[in-house]
Write an enzyme that holds these catalytic residues in place. Sequence first.
Site, short mmCIF file in Angstrom:
data_model
loop_
_atom_site.label_atom_id
_atom_site.label_comp_id
_atom_site.label_asym_id
_atom_site.label_seq_id
_atom_site.Cartn_x
_atom_site.Cartn_y
_atom_site.Cartn_z
N ASP A 165 -2.38 6.85 16.19
CA ASP A 165 -2.68 5.43 16.42
C ASP A 165 -1.87 4.97 17.63
O ASP A 165 -1.24 5.77 18.31
CB ASP A 165 -2.36 4.61 15.17
N GLU B 112 -5.97 0.64 5.41
CA GLU B 112 -6.19 1.23 6.73
C GLU B 112 -7.27 0.49 7.52
O GLU B 112 -7.15 0.32 8.73
CB GLU B 112 -6.55 2.71 6.61
N TRP C 22 0.83 -1.22 0.00
CA TRP C 22 0.00 0.00 0.00
C TRP C 22 0.85 1.26 0.00
O TRP C 22 0.32 2.36 -0.05
CB TRP C 22 -0.95 0.00 1.19
N ARG C 23 2.18 1.10 0.05
CA ARG C 23 3.05 2.27 -0.05
C ARG C 23 3.47 2.53 -1.49
O ARG C 23 4.23 3.47 -1.76
CB ARG C 23 4.29 2.08 0.83
N GLN D 133 -6.25 -2.15 14.57
CA GLN D 133 -6.05 -3.13 15.65
C GLN D 133 -5.46 -4.44 15.14
O GLN D 133 -5.75 -5.52 15.66
CB GLN D 133 -7.37 -3.39 16.38
N TYR E 133 -8.75 8.42 13.20
CA TYR E 133 -7.47 7.92 12.69
C TYR E 133 -7.51 7.67 11.19
O TYR E 133 -6.66 8.15 10.43
CB TYR E 133 -7.04 6.62 13.42
N LEU F 54 -9.67 -12.74 10.34
CA LEU F 54 -9.02 -11.47 10.70
C LEU F 54 -9.63 -10.82 11.94
O LEU F 54 -8.98 -10.03 12.61
CB LEU F 54 -9.07 -10.50 9.52
#
Length: 346
Positions: free
Chosen positions: A134, A33, A20-21, A38, A116, A76
């Site tokens: 976060d 995100e 995702w970068r 968590q 966030y 998840l």
Amino acid sequence: MDFKYTLINWYSAHKRDLPWRKTKNPYNIWLSEIILQQTQVKQGLPYYEAFTSNFPTIFDLATASETEVLKLWQGLGYYSRARNLHTTAKHIVNEFNGVFPNTYKDLLKLKGVGDYTASAISSIAFNEVAAVVDGNVYRVLSRYFGIKTPINSTVGIKEFKKLASNLIDTKQPDIYNQAIMEFGALQCKPKNPNCHSCPLCKSCVALQKKSIDSLPVKVKKTKVSTKYFNFLVCIDSSNKTLFQKRTHKGIWQNLYQFPLIETEKSLSLEEFQLLDIKNVLSNTYIKDYALYNETDIVHKLSHQHLYTKFWIIEVDRLSKEAISIDALTKYPSPVLISTFIENFKF
DNA sequence: AATACGGGGAG
DNA sequence: CTCCCAGTATT
């Protein structure tokens, strides 16, 4: 050197190579995100790959069924994230023609997007100056500035948000936000932080005061409840079983499970006999039954310890809503259930 | 202001 | 075992 530039320099040298970068696409940023809420990067990464592979665009996600989305999310945890993800995808497609909101203010209106995530998406995808706070940021700031205000108190949340907003690099908020989070994840870790090789060690208040291990301060203590679950694993003469959707609110909403009887304590075989399972199975003729696991399977969640028994019930013929045993794995189910399905030899 | 909401990793 | 994780929604 300035706090922000020290972090950005550290980041350019130590950042992980994460998928995702490599993008500025708000859909991908949003997806990452939500998955990472968590959730550690290591655990979320394969899910990000699966979602981008199965749903390359927000239109693909919006078109899918909720069951498909939950199936991909299986394992998840915090399944409301998946339900909200799907709801928001449909909303953006239907109401905004698939165009993602591009400001903190508008992003905050989306289901499943809080302070966030709105800050993260607006800064990373749209270069808005919105500071993320976060778990990593709380830790880095509380240690570096020696702040003892509990991070989960109302005043603490406001205090840290304000501080983070004052520290952010307004020229590159995307880089800065990711830098401070990555720094918290890799360098300023919860346990055994690498203070010896820390570029901020000279000016870190907690390190000077030897209070690294006591920061950040948290006031909560979650109390854990114990529950006793009895799952009825029915098998009829045509290899069908009952698998039901948990429709009520609460844990595992909209995931599937075997018919469940919750009891006050762990049951013996004799006590199980006394239960009104015929009612649960709508008066199906029971040929035989046995207990699968001699000792309770203990499934530990953040707020609950589930002591679980799987009862194998052989029946003549189940009602027509029964499904083929081979189809069980097509449905999204809690880890407690999916693990049983994998281990049990039907 | 508290609490519910999962599952796994680290020490 | 305990604590934590790129938190949010609900009460």
